[in-house]
Structure formats: structure tokens, C-alpha cells
Design an enzyme around this catalytic site. Structure first.
Site, PDB file in Angstrom:
ATOM      1  N   HIS A  17      26.885  34.073  77.837  1.00 30.45           N
ATOM      2  CA  HIS A  17      26.192  33.219  76.861  1.00 30.45           C
ATOM      3  C   HIS A  17      24.931  33.918  76.357  1.00 30.45           C
ATOM      4  O   HIS A  17      24.649  33.934  75.163  1.00 30.45           O
ATOM      5  CB  HIS A  17      25.750  31.898  77.514  1.00 30.45           C
ATOM      6  CG  HIS A  17      26.852  30.966  77.898  1.00 30.45           C
ATOM      7  ND1 HIS A  17      26.945  30.403  79.145  1.00 30.45           N
ATOM      8  CD2 HIS A  17      27.911  30.484  77.192  1.00 30.45           C
ATOM      9  CE1 HIS A  17      27.997  29.603  79.197  1.00 30.45           C
ATOM     10  NE2 HIS A  17      28.610  29.636  78.025  1.00 30.45           N
ATOM     11  N   LYS A  41      35.512  17.734  79.206  1.00 23.61           N
ATOM     12  CA  LYS A  41      35.004  18.111  80.534  1.00 23.61           C
ATOM     13  C   LYS A  41      34.317  16.899  81.135  1.00 23.61           C
ATOM     14  O   LYS A  41      33.271  16.462  80.646  1.00 23.61           O
ATOM     15  CB  LYS A  41      34.024  19.288  80.412  1.00 23.61           C
ATOM     16  CG  LYS A  41      34.695  20.573  79.946  1.00 23.61           C
ATOM     17  CD  LYS A  41      33.702  21.717  79.865  1.00 23.61           C
ATOM     18  CE  LYS A  41      34.397  22.988  79.394  1.00 23.61           C
ATOM     19  NZ  LYS A  41      33.435  24.072  79.069  1.00 23.61           N
ATOM     20  N   ARG A  94      36.177  35.443  73.673  1.00 26.51           N
ATOM     21  CA  ARG A  94      36.494  36.388  74.754  1.00 26.51           C
ATOM     22  C   ARG A  94      37.874  36.994  74.593  1.00 26.51           C
ATOM     23  O   ARG A  94      38.094  38.149  74.856  1.00 26.51           O
ATOM     24  CB  ARG A  94      36.415  35.686  76.121  1.00 26.51           C
ATOM     25  CG  ARG A  94      35.000  35.427  76.576  1.00 26.51           C
ATOM     26  CD  ARG A  94      34.979  34.447  77.686  1.00 26.51           C
ATOM     27  NE  ARG A  94      35.598  33.190  77.263  1.00 26.51           N
ATOM     28  CZ  ARG A  94      35.466  32.049  77.899  1.00 26.51           C
ATOM     29  NH1 ARG A  94      34.803  31.994  79.015  1.00 26.51           N
ATOM     30  NH2 ARG A  94      36.032  30.953  77.436  1.00 26.51           N
ATOM     31  N   SER A 132      31.733  29.763  82.647  1.00 29.93           N
ATOM     32  CA  SER A 132      31.009  28.891  83.581  1.00 29.93           C
ATOM     33  C   SER A 132      31.956  28.413  84.677  1.00 29.93           C
ATOM     34  O   SER A 132      31.553  28.275  85.840  1.00 29.93           O
ATOM     35  CB  SER A 132      30.437  27.680  82.841  1.00 29.93           C
ATOM     36  OG  SER A 132      29.551  28.093  81.831  1.00 29.93           O
TER      37      SER A 132
END
Ligand code: PNS
Length: 170
Positions: A17, A41, A94, A132
Site C-alpha cells: 500500500h 469483508k 498485483r 493484508s
């Protein structure tokens, strides 16, 4: 003034990040790192205030932190952009697997607010695996998260997540 928003759950912030925030701050006049809420989430490990404090504390270590501010918003990203006059959303990509979801979000945000342009920055090779969730999984087993998250917050993450499993049936 070109204002970009870097939104995310940041639960917790990772070196990946920070790399994206750092690079965005060189492209835009101002970058707002926005601690946001992901409806998919359910349970976060850190409270919104903790996530904001952690991002604020660690982003100050960046050489380009002068034009970076941190905020928190529980609502639609498109509304936040409209409210603040920001015109870009910066996201890190990513892998191809990130793309479909991010592409959908970019289109939805543009539909909600036509001035919302999403800019994708490719992650560095060394951060390709980093998320994360990976950090939380490693920390929960007491693994070493050096090199995954800023060193200033390593013990905070481990203290929160590491639960030694003495008995596998419990
Ligand atoms: O770090 P994450 O969890 O991948 O970030 C996703 C996040 C929080 C940026 C995304 O869920 C979001 O933008 N939440 C705010 C609500 C919203 O605008 N959702 C998208 C509607 S298209």
C-alpha cells in the site's frame, strides 16, 4: 489541482500500500488515503480509528508525505470524490486476478460519478504476493512479518492477531 484518492480497507496497511501511495503522491498534487469500508469483508482486525492512525503514522516515513493526507469515510467512494473535488481513484494491481474486480469497480464508480477516473498502478515485483489477508494469516500463527508491513506497526499486528494454539481441538 489534481486530487487523487487511494481507497482501501488498510486492515492493516502493508508495504505494498505504502509503495502505491508514495508513487501516487508523485503523480498528483494531493493524495487522500481513504480508509474505507468493503461490504464483502465482515470482520476487521483493526478499528477504523486504528487503521487511520496506522496509515497516518507510517505514511509520515515516506519522503513524499507532504502532499498526502489520511481520511476515513463510511459511504460510497463516488460520493466522497464528488464531496471533496477529487477526480481520480488510484488502485494498485498485483495480478490479472485483481483486474476483473477492479475493472468492475472502476466502471461502477464512473457510472455513479462521471468525473471519477480510476488509475491503476502496477505493483512492484517484490510486493506481488502481498496483501493484508496474507499478513494477518502469517501473524495469526506467530510468523515473521518483517518486510511485509512497516516496522513501526509489526508488534501491534502480532500482538493483536497471534493466538498460540496449544490444543488443536479448541
Ligand atoms: O482494500 P479493499 O478492501 O480491497 O478496498 C475496497 C474498497 C474499500 C476500496 C471498496 O470496497 C470501496 O470502495 N468501498 C466503499 C463503498 C463503495 O463505494 N463501494 C463500491 C461501489 S462500486
Amino acid at each position: 489541482m489534481r486530487i487523487a484518492v487511494c481507497p482501501g480497507s488498510f486492515d492493516p496497511v502493508t508495504l505494498g500500500h505504502l509503495d502505491i501511495i508514495d508513487r501516487a503522491s508523485k503523480l498528483f498534487d494531493k493524495v487522500i488515503v481513504l480508509v474505507s469500508f468493503n461490504a464483502n469483508k465482515s470482520r476487521a482486525a483493526f478499528t477504523p480509528t486504528e487503521r487511520m492512525e496506522t496509515v497516518s503514522y507510517t505514511h509520515l516515513t515516506l519522503p513524499t508525505s507532504d502532499n498526502v493526507v489520511v481520511d476515513c469515510y463510511n459511504g460510497l467512494l463516488a460520493d466522497y470524490l464528488q464531496k471533496t473535488g477529487a477526480n481520480a481513484i488510484v488502485k494498485g494491481l498485483r495480478a490479472v486476478s485483481d483486474f476483473e474486480y477492479e475493472f468492475q469497480m472502476a466502471l461502477a464508480n464512473k457510472k455513479l460519478y462521471n468525473d471519477a477516473e480510476t488509475v491503476f498502478l502496477t505493483t512492484t515485483g517484490e510486493n506481488m504476493f502481498l496483501s493484508s489477508s496474507v499478513v494477518k494469516e502469517i501473524a495469526s500463527f506467530g510468523g515473521d512479518i518483517t518486510g511485509f508491513v512497516p516496522k513501526q506497526i509489526q508488534s501491534k499486528i502480532t500482538d493483536r492477531l497471534y493466538k498460540p494454539a496449544n490444543n488443536i481441538d479448541q
